[in-house]
Design a protein around this motif. Structure first.
Motif, PDB file in Angstrom:
ATOM      1  N   ARG A  62       1.315   6.915  -6.686  1.00  0.00           N
ATOM      2  CA  ARG A  62       0.296   7.958  -6.852  1.00  0.00           C
ATOM      3  C   ARG A  62       0.948   9.335  -6.744  1.00  0.00           C
ATOM      4  NH1 ARG A  62      -5.123   9.226  -5.198  1.00  0.00           N
ATOM      5  NH2 ARG A  62      -5.609   7.237  -4.285  1.00  0.00           N
TER       6      ARG A  62
ATOM      7  N   LYS B 165       0.840  -1.208   0.000  1.00  0.00           N
ATOM      8  CA  LYS B 165       0.000   0.000   0.000  1.00  0.00           C
ATOM      9  C   LYS B 165       0.871   1.253   0.000  1.00  0.00           C
ATOM     10  CE  LYS B 165      -3.314  -2.040   2.824  1.00  0.00           C
ATOM     11  NZ  LYS B 165      -4.119  -2.009   4.014  1.00  0.00           N
ATOM     12  N   HIS B 166       1.997   1.166   0.694  1.00  0.00           N
ATOM     13  CA  HIS B 166       2.935   2.289   0.717  1.00  0.00           C
ATOM     14  C   HIS B 166       3.465   2.545  -0.704  1.00  0.00           C
ATOM     15  CE1 HIS B 166       5.982   4.951   2.248  1.00  0.00           C
ATOM     16  NE2 HIS B 166       6.900   4.258   1.598  1.00  0.00           N
TER      17      HIS B 166
ATOM     18  N   VAL C 129       1.964   1.857  -3.491  1.00  0.00           N
ATOM     19  CA  VAL C 129       0.867   2.437  -4.281  1.00  0.00           C
ATOM     20  C   VAL C 129       0.769   3.936  -4.002  1.00  0.00           C
ATOM     21  CG1 VAL C 129      -1.660   2.486  -4.559  1.00  0.00           C
ATOM     22  CG2 VAL C 129      -0.440   0.309  -4.532  1.00  0.00           C
ATOM     23  N   ARG C 130       0.904   4.295  -2.718  1.00  0.00           N
ATOM     24  CA  ARG C 130       0.848   5.720  -2.352  1.00  0.00           C
ATOM     25  C   ARG C 130       1.973   6.496  -3.042  1.00  0.00           C
ATOM     26  NH1 ARG C 130      -1.072   4.380   2.636  1.00  0.00           N
ATOM     27  NH2 ARG C 130       0.998   4.077   3.498  1.00  0.00           N
TER      28      ARG C 130
ATOM     29  N   GLU D 178      -9.628  -3.362   1.119  1.00  0.00           N
ATOM     30  CA  GLU D 178      -8.261  -2.944   0.849  1.00  0.00           C
ATOM     31  C   GLU D 178      -8.218  -1.987  -0.347  1.00  0.00           C
ATOM     32  OE1 GLU D 178      -4.697  -5.402   1.900  1.00  0.00           O
ATOM     33  OE2 GLU D 178      -5.157  -6.002  -0.140  1.00  0.00           O
TER      34      GLU D 178
ATOM     35  N   GLU E 170      -9.283   1.457   0.544  1.00  0.00           N
ATOM     36  CA  GLU E 170      -8.263   2.269   1.226  1.00  0.00           C
ATOM     37  C   GLU E 170      -7.330   2.954   0.245  1.00  0.00           C
ATOM     38  OE1 GLU E 170      -5.834   0.255   4.161  1.00  0.00           O
ATOM     39  OE2 GLU E 170      -7.613  -0.848   4.767  1.00  0.00           O
ATOM     40  N   MET E 171      -7.087   2.305  -0.897  1.00  0.00           N
ATOM     41  CA  MET E 171      -6.059   2.805  -1.819  1.00  0.00           C
ATOM     42  C   MET E 171      -6.621   3.616  -2.981  1.00  0.00           C
ATOM     43  SD  MET E 171      -3.473  -0.390  -2.382  1.00  0.00           S
ATOM     44  CE  MET E 171      -4.683  -1.679  -2.617  1.00  0.00           C
ATOM     45  N   CYS E 172      -7.885   3.373  -3.314  1.00  0.00           N
ATOM     46  CA  CYS E 172      -8.388   3.845  -4.615  1.00  0.00           C
ATOM     47  C   CYS E 172      -9.305   5.058  -4.504  1.00  0.00           C
ATOM     48  CB  CYS E 172      -9.143   2.721  -5.305  1.00  0.00           C
ATOM     49  SG  CYS E 172      -8.089   1.312  -5.622  1.00  0.00           S
TER      50      CYS E 172
END
Ligand code: ATP
Length: 319
Positions: free
Chosen positions: A183, A176-177, A179-180, A198, A201-203
């Motif tokens: 982004r 997830k980190h 992905v951040r 999940e 949280e990311m999208c």
């Protein structure tokens, strides 16, 4: 509204009698992070493979930054990264050699190639592992190599098929980190997953697929607030009530005496849960006011329906 980086219209793909993708249309804006969710066999992988040029559609069009992706795929090479759900690491190859192979395939040479391999290995936390054999890594480490090779050449659209599947909780957090960070670098991401919470949280938005079609393409909060859930199942409320020891039971009896409440029960001392089946808006306000007049309520909480339940409900509605 931001300019669409990717535009998909009427995509269709069959395998014999199986219609894997049936008229899928959507857009991705630059810098958007979008989740693709759906049950097994919904058509997510097929859609993604077509988008990245690994398969050809039977019908439909894809425009990438104004380029017709089917007619001129060579113009997009290197701009789109693809991370499949699984890959078979070759034997007798180190992590460095493996990623370096992709850098060569990308056309990089000399110092630029070395720097690019360094860059992606560092980004994926593989710096310490560059001499390890790629076929001897754990699932989490293998996924990091999968991510590293995809990032070679710095693609602007990143398409990931089930990237977090099989990862332990720590590896999921690390993912997830990543992905951040991607982004923050301004990349556009399309990520498929079965784990809806999940993705939420990311999208920025999720595309829900079922049986080859898109059921919803919407921000996560909007999906969660889908009225279909309320219509089909009612809404759960939890009340905190004070008074003598039987105050909870008295409230339960009161609720069960009304046609708009069901399944009322004391769940812990002074706390009651019940399912509301009545109308919303003013009718609900009147109902809650009447309850508050009869019982000594200190709290009324509407219990949120999980995103998983919303999705299951939408898919059941699609049956
Ligand atoms: P999962 O979450 O299980 O990966 P998915 O949503 O990614 O599922 P797809 O892999 O796109 O679904 O498959 C959609 C349908 O197309 C399935 O019924 C699958 O069996 C079928 N299918 C996909 N690829 C092929 C193929 N190469 N040959 C035959 N059928 C295929």
């Amino acid at each position: 509204m931001a300019e669409a980086l990717l535009k998909v219209e009427g995509l269709a793909r069959s395998f014999g009698a199986v219609q894997a993708v049936r008229g899928v249309s959507f857009e991705l804006e630059r810098g958007q992070v979008v989740g693709l969710i759906g049950a097994n066999g919904a058509g997510k992988t097929t859609t993604m493979r077509i988008l990245v040029g690994m398969d050809l559609q039977d019908a439909g069009q894809i425009w990438y930054d104004g380029v017709d992706a089917t007619a001129e795929p060579w113009r997009l090479r290197g701009r789109i990264g693809w991370m499949p759900d699984a890959f078979n690491p070759p034997p007798h190859t180190t992590v460095w050699e493996y990623v370096d192979f992709y850098a060569r395939a990308f056309g990089l040479k000399g110092a630029a190639r070395w720097a690019e391999v360094q860059r992606v290995l560092a980004f994926c936390g593989l710096g310490e592992m560059e001499e390890r054999m790629v076929d001897r890594l754990s699932k989490g480490e293998t996924q990091r190599v999968n991510l590293a090779r995809m990032l070679v050449g710095d693609p602007e659209l990143v398409v990931m098929d089930e990237p977090a599947a099989g990862l332990d909780p720590r590896a999921r957090v690390e993912f997830k980190h990543c992905v951040r960070e991607l982004r923050q670098q301004g990349k556009t991401l399309l990520i498929s997953s079965h784990i809806i919470s999940e993705l939420a949280e990311m999208c920025d938005a999720v595309i829900l697929m079922d049986k080859g079609q898109i059921l919803r393409n919407t921000p996560c909060e909007v999906l969660q607030a889908e009225p279909v859930v309320e219509r089909r199942q009612g809404v759960w409320y939890e009340f905190a009530v004070v008074g003598d020891t039987g105050a909870g039971e008295v409230l339960v009896q009161g609720l069960l005496g009304s046609s708009v409440w069901q399944q009322a029960a004391v769940v812990s001392p002074g706390r009651v849960q019940a399912l509301y089946l009545g109308a919303g808006g003013e009718a609900l306000a009147l109902e809650l006011r009447a309850l508050a007049a009869q019982h000594c309520l200190t709290e009324v909480v509407r219990r949120r329906v999980s995103l998983e339940q919303t999705v299951i409900d939408l898919m059941n509605g699609h049956e």
